[in-house]
Design a protein around this motif. Sequence first.
Motif, short mmCIF file in Angstrom:
data_model
loop_
_atom_site.label_atom_id
_atom_site.label_comp_id
_atom_site.label_asym_id
_atom_site.label_seq_id
_atom_site.Cartn_x
_atom_site.Cartn_y
_atom_site.Cartn_z
N LEU A 1 10.37 0.97 8.38
CA LEU A 1 11.79 0.81 8.62
C LEU A 1 12.63 1.37 7.48
CD1 LEU A 1 11.77 -2.82 10.04
CD2 LEU A 1 11.74 -0.67 11.31
N ALA A 2 12.09 1.32 6.27
CA ALA A 2 12.81 1.83 5.09
C ALA A 2 11.80 2.05 3.96
CB ALA A 2 13.88 0.84 4.64
N PRO A 3 12.10 3.00 3.08
CA PRO A 3 11.16 3.28 2.00
C PRO A 3 11.08 2.19 0.93
CG PRO A 3 13.13 4.63 1.76
CD PRO A 3 13.23 3.92 3.07
N ASP A 4 12.13 1.33 0.86
CA ASP A 4 12.13 0.22 -0.09
C ASP A 4 13.07 -0.87 0.43
OD1 ASP A 4 14.83 0.88 -0.95
OD2 ASP A 4 13.91 2.50 -2.11
N PHE A 5 13.05 -2.04 -0.22
CA PHE A 5 13.84 -3.18 0.26
C PHE A 5 15.33 -2.91 0.17
CE2 PHE A 5 15.79 -7.40 -0.08
CZ PHE A 5 15.35 -7.93 1.12
N ILE B 1 0.83 -1.20 0.00
CA ILE B 1 0.00 0.00 0.00
C ILE B 1 0.87 1.25 0.00
CG2 ILE B 1 -1.69 1.30 1.34
CD1 ILE B 1 -2.75 -1.44 2.29
N ASP B 2 2.01 1.18 0.68
CA ASP B 2 2.91 2.32 0.83
C ASP B 2 4.12 2.11 -0.09
OD1 ASP B 2 4.13 4.61 1.71
OD2 ASP B 2 4.78 3.77 3.63
N VAL B 3 4.06 2.63 -1.32
CA VAL B 3 5.14 2.40 -2.28
C VAL B 3 6.04 3.63 -2.40
CG1 VAL B 3 3.86 0.72 -3.63
CG2 VAL B 3 3.70 3.12 -4.23
N GLY B 4 7.30 3.38 -2.75
CA GLY B 4 8.28 4.45 -2.90
C GLY B 4 8.24 5.06 -4.29
N ASP B 5 9.26 5.85 -4.60
CA ASP B 5 9.34 6.57 -5.87
C ASP B 5 9.38 5.65 -7.08
OD1 ASP B 5 9.36 8.92 -4.44
OD2 ASP B 5 11.56 9.09 -4.45
N HIS B 6 9.96 4.47 -6.91
CA HIS B 6 10.10 3.54 -8.03
C HIS B 6 9.05 2.43 -8.00
CE1 HIS B 6 13.83 5.51 -9.04
NE2 HIS B 6 14.21 5.40 -7.78
N GLY B 7 8.01 2.60 -7.20
CA GLY B 7 6.93 1.63 -7.15
C GLY B 7 7.20 0.44 -6.25
N GLU B 8 8.34 0.47 -5.52
CA GLU B 8 8.64 -0.62 -4.60
C GLU B 8 7.93 -0.40 -3.27
OE1 GLU B 8 12.59 -2.20 -4.05
OE2 GLU B 8 13.29 -0.91 -5.67
N PRO B 9 7.47 -1.49 -2.65
CA PRO B 9 6.81 -1.34 -1.35
C PRO B 9 7.82 -0.98 -0.26
CG PRO B 9 7.01 -3.65 -1.91
CD PRO B 9 7.48 -2.87 -3.11
N SER B 10 7.36 -0.26 0.75
CA SER B 10 8.21 0.04 1.89
C SER B 10 8.36 -1.21 2.75
CB SER B 10 7.60 1.17 2.72
OG SER B 10 6.36 0.76 3.25
N VAL B 11 9.36 -1.22 3.62
CA VAL B 11 9.56 -2.32 4.55
C VAL B 11 9.16 -1.81 5.93
CG1 VAL B 11 11.23 -3.89 5.61
CG2 VAL B 11 11.44 -3.29 3.19
N GLY B 12 8.28 -2.55 6.58
CA GLY B 12 7.79 -2.09 7.86
C GLY B 12 7.80 -3.16 8.93
N SER C 1 16.95 -0.08 0.44
CA SER C 1 17.33 0.79 1.56
C SER C 1 17.37 0.01 2.87
CB SER C 1 16.36 1.95 1.69
OG SER C 1 16.37 2.74 0.54
N PHE C 2 16.43 -0.91 3.04
CA PHE C 2 16.39 -1.74 4.24
C PHE C 2 17.66 -2.57 4.36
CE2 PHE C 2 15.27 -5.88 6.17
CZ PHE C 2 14.98 -5.45 7.45
N VAL C 3 18.05 -3.23 3.27
CA VAL C 3 19.24 -4.08 3.28
C VAL C 3 20.50 -3.25 3.52
CG1 VAL C 3 20.68 -5.61 1.87
CG2 VAL C 3 18.20 -5.88 1.87
#
Length: 51
Positions: free
Chosen positions: A30-34, A7-18, A36-38
Amino acid sequence: MHACDPIDVGDHGEPSVGWFDVELGTKAVLAPDFRSFVEQLTRRAELKKLT
């Protein structure tokens, strides 16, 4: 529980990690995309150096 939130996607259409606490009904991003999380993950050896 960690999860990708479609539901919460970043600039490139990737889902955020929560982090979702099902019992309390709370959510923390936790991060706007996977990627960034890694990149934010720290090796266990690195943590030992800090203590």
